[in-house]
Design a protein around this motif. Structure first.
Motif, PDB file in Angstrom:
ATOM      1  N   ALA A   1       0.821  -0.698   0.044  1.00 16.17           N
ATOM      2  CA  ALA A   1      -0.268   0.134  -0.166  1.00 16.17           C
ATOM      3  C   ALA A   1       0.835   1.657  -0.210  1.00 16.17           C
ATOM      4  O   ALA A   1       0.729   2.318  -0.607  1.00 16.17           O
TER       5      ALA A   1
ATOM      6  N   PHE B   1       0.967   4.279  -3.034  1.00 17.20           N
ATOM      7  CA  PHE B   1       0.012   5.228  -2.500  1.00 17.20           C
ATOM      8  C   PHE B   1       0.668   6.912  -2.661  1.00 17.20           C
ATOM      9  O   PHE B   1      -0.384   7.493  -3.639  1.00 17.20           O
TER      10      PHE B   1
ATOM     11  N   ASN C   1       6.425   6.610  -0.340  1.00 20.38           N
ATOM     12  CA  ASN C   1       6.786   5.416  -1.762  1.00 20.38           C
ATOM     13  C   ASN C   1       7.990   4.564  -1.310  1.00 20.38           C
ATOM     14  O   ASN C   1       9.075   4.047  -0.908  1.00 20.38           O
TER      15      ASN C   1
ATOM     16  N   ILE D   1      -5.903   7.568  -6.184  1.00 17.23           N
ATOM     17  CA  ILE D   1      -4.799   6.815  -5.375  1.00 17.23           C
ATOM     18  C   ILE D   1      -5.288   5.552  -4.390  1.00 17.23           C
ATOM     19  O   ILE D   1      -4.991   4.656  -3.837  1.00 17.23           O
ATOM     20  N   THR D   2      -7.245   5.577  -4.391  1.00 18.28           N
ATOM     21  CA  THR D   2      -7.421   4.818  -3.672  1.00 18.28           C
ATOM     22  C   THR D   2      -7.818   3.159  -4.020  1.00 18.28           C
ATOM     23  O   THR D   2      -7.419   2.309  -3.656  1.00 18.28           O
TER      24      THR D   2
ATOM     25  N   ASN E   1      -5.241   3.266  -6.708  1.00 21.01           N
ATOM     26  CA  ASN E   1      -4.584   1.580  -6.511  1.00 21.01           C
ATOM     27  C   ASN E   1      -3.294   1.416  -5.118  1.00 21.01           C
ATOM     28  O   ASN E   1      -2.421  -0.015  -4.984  1.00 21.01           O
ATOM     29  N   THR E   2      -4.083   1.847  -3.856  1.00 23.80           N
ATOM     30  CA  THR E   2      -3.324   1.862  -2.044  1.00 23.80           C
ATOM     31  C   THR E   2      -3.795   0.423  -2.040  1.00 23.80           C
ATOM     32  O   THR E   2      -2.841  -0.417  -1.674  1.00 23.80           O
TER      33      THR E   2
END
Length: 481
Positions: free
Chosen positions: A313, A317, A324, A403-404, A406-407
Motif C-alpha cells: 500500500a 500510495f 513510497n 489513489i484509493t 492504487n493503494t
C-alpha cells in the motif's frame, strides 16, 4: 513575439531513474515549441549526462533547476551570478508551461553559497532523507550489476553448466561470475554510507565513511554473527557526514588549512570512527541487524502478510513520494542480506499504477480527458519497466478514486507476492525481470501481476465512475479536472 532565449537546465531526482529524464525531455520539447534553445544536464542513476560547460552557462539567459535531491556545492558554484529558476522536480511535469512563463518574474540571482530551496518538494534538499537517497542512488548500480551477474550464473547452472567453488580446486566459470556479482552486494553498503556522508559534507567525508562502513560489515574482522548492514551504513554515514561538516569549520591558519580536507579530516575521522566502530558501533549494529533478520525469518505468516499489505500500500500510495520511498528503502536495503521476497513486492506493485491507469483509459475512455488518453500508451510502456511516475498525472486529475484504487490493489498484491513466494534479486527491467533471471518463479510473478492489474483496473473504473457521477451532480465538491 517572444524573444528567443538561451536556456540551460539541470534535472535530478532522488532515485535518478524516471523523473530525471522525463522532466528533461519535457523541458526540451517545450523550449523547442516556444522557439528557445536549451541544453539539459541530467544527473541520473547512470551519472551526469549532457554536462553543461562553463561556456554554456555563461551564454545562458536563464538557468532552470528542476531537482529532487538538491545540488552539490560545486554545482551551486557553477551558477553564481546567473538568473536561476528553481522548482521541485515532482512539480515540474505538471507545471511545465508555468516554468517558461515565469522565467522573467520568478528567477533570482544565484549566489554560490545559497542553498537550493524547493518548497513543497518530496525530498527537501539538506534533509536526512535527501542524504539517504543520495546513498541509495549511488548504491543502485552496484546491486543492479551484481544482481544481474548472480542471475546469469544461476541460469547457466540451470542450463547444465558445472558449479565448482575454489575450495574444490579450479573454480568453474559459473562460480566466478556469481562471485563477481556478489561483490556488488558486498560493496553496496560501504558505497551507500560513503555517499550519504558525501552528500552532507562533500569529498573529505567520503573515504573515512567508505572504510568505516566496510569495517562495520566485515564479520570476520569484528568477530560478530552479522554485519551492520544498511543500518550501519545509515548510522555511520550520517554520523561521519555531520562530524566532518563540523570539522571543516575549524580554522588552522594559512599554513595548515590546505591540509585540513586532504589529510587531517580523513585521518582523524577514520581513526575516531574506526575505533568506535570496532569496539562499540559495529557490534551494536550487528546485534540490531541480527535481531531484525531473525524477526523477518521467524515472523508468523499472518503478521508477514499484514506487513506485506502495508508495504504494498505504501509503495502504491504516492507513486515516488516520501511514503513510497520509505517502503522502497526498507525492501531494497534487505538485498545485501540476501532477503529477496520483500523487494519482490517492489518489483510487482510499482508496475501497477501506471499500467492500470493506461489500460483503464483504453477500456473506459469516457472516464478520462483527451490528454490522459494521449498519454495512455506511454504510461503502460514506461510503467512496465518500473517507473511509477507516469501514474502521477492520472492521480492529480482524480486524487480520491485513483489513489484509493492504487493503494488497495497495491496492498493486496503485496500479500500475494509473499503468499506465492516470489523473490527478486535486484532492480531490473520490470515485466522482463523473470526473463533475465532477476525474478522467480516466473509463472507466479506474471500470475500475481495479472491479478493485481485486474484489481487495480476494476477499482479505477468503479471508483472513478462513481467520482465522475458525483462530480457531475455536485461539481463544487470536487476540483475541476
Amino acid at each position: 513575439m517572444e524573444p528567443t532565449l538561451r536556456l540551460v537546465a539541470i534535472t535530478n531526482c532522488p532515485a535518478g531513474i524516471a523523473h530525471t529524464y522525463m522532466v528533461a525531455e519535457a523541458l526540451e520539447q517545450k523550449a523547442r515549441a516556444l522557439g528557445h534553445t536549451i541544453k539539459v544536464e541530467t544527473q541520473g542513476s547512470s551519472g551526469v549526462e549532457n554536462r553543461l560547460t562553463a561556456q554554456d552557462i555563461a551564454d545562458a539567459d536563464y538557468v532552470i533547476l528542476a531537482t529532487g535531491r538538491g545540488l552539490s556545492a560545486d554545482d551551486r558554484a557553477r551558477f553564481a551570478g546567473k538568473q536561476v529558476y528553481e522548482i521541485a522536480i515532482s512539480q515540474a511535469l505538471k507545471n511545465i508551461d508555468q516554468i517558461f512563463t515565469q522565467l522573467p518574474t520568478h528567477s533570482h540571482r544565484f549566489a554560490a553559497d545559497s542553498g537550493v530551496k524547493l518548497g513543497q518538494q518530496e525530498v527537501q534538499q539538506g534533509s536526512v532523507m535527501s542524504h539517504l537517497m543520495a546513498g541509495v542512488s549511488a548504491a543502485l548500480p552496484f546491486v543492479i550489476g551484481g544482481g544481474i551477474l548472480v542471475a546469469i550464473a544461476n541460469m547457466l547452472v540451470q542450463l547444465g553448466l558445472p558449479y565448482t567453488d575454489m575450495a574444490k580446486g579450479a573454480p568453474s566459470f559459473t562460480w566466478i561470475v556469481e562471485s563477481i556479482g556478489y561483490l556488488g552486494f558486498t560493496f553496496m553498503i560501504p558505497i551507500m554510507g560513503a555517499y550519504i556522508a558525501l552528500s552532507i559534507a562533500d569529498k573529505p567525508a567520503f573515504a573515512p565513511a567508505f572504510l568505516v562502513c566496510y569495517l562495520a560489515n566485515d564479520k570476520g574482522l569484528l568477530g560478530t554473527q552479522s554485519g551492520a548492514g544498511f543500518l550501519g551504513a545509515v548510522v555511520l554515514g550520517l554520523a561521519i557526514g555531520y562530524f566532518v561538516l563540523w570539522f571543516r569549520k575549524i580554522k588552522l591558519g594559512k599554513a595548515l588549512q590546505p591540509l585540513l580536507g586532504s589529510m587531517l579530516i580523513p585521518f582523524v575521522t577514520l581513526f575516531i570512527f574506526g575505533v568506535l566502530t570496532y569496539y562499540v558501533i559495529g557490534p551494536l549494529m550487528s546485534d540490531v541487524m541480527g535481531g531484525l533478520l531473525h524477526f523477518l525469518n521467524t515472523i508468523p505468516p499472518s503478521m508477514k502478510l499484514g506487513a506485506a499489505f502495508l508495504v504494498g500500500a505504501m509503495l502504491a500510495f504516492d507513486m515516488g513520494g516520501p511514503i513510497n520511498k520509505t517502503a522502497w528503502f526498507f525492501c531494497f536495503s534487505l538485498l545485501e542480506k540476501h532477503i529477496y521476497d520483500w523487494y519482490a513486492i517492489v518489483g510487482v506493485v510499482t508496475l501497477m499504477p501506471p499500467m492500470a491507469a493506461g489500460i483503464a483509459t483504453y477500456i473506459t475512455p469516457k472516464l478520462f480527458t483527451q490528454q490522459e488518453k494521449a498519454a495512455a500508451s506511454s504510461a503502460i510502456v514506461v510503467g512496465a519497466t518500473v517507473a511509477t511516475e507516469p501514474a502521477i498525472p492520472y492521480a492529480l486529475a482524480a486524487p480520491l478514486p485513483m489513489i484509493t484504487a492504487n493503494t488497495l490493489s497495491g496492498g493486496i498484491t503485496g500479500m500475494l507476492v509473499i503468499a506465492f513466494g516470489i523473490k527478486r534479486l535486484a532492480p531490473g527491467l520490470g515485466i522482463f525481470d523473470p526473463l533475465i533471471g532477476l525474478m522467480s518463479p516466473a509463472g507466479s510473478f506474471y500470475l500475481v501481476l495479472g491479478i493485481g492489474l485486474v484489481m487495480n483496473i476494476a477499482l479505477i473504473i468503479i471508483l472513478k465512475g462513481v467520482w465522475m457521477k458525483r462530480k457531475a451532480a455536485r461539481p463544487e465538491l470536487i476540483h475541476e479536472q
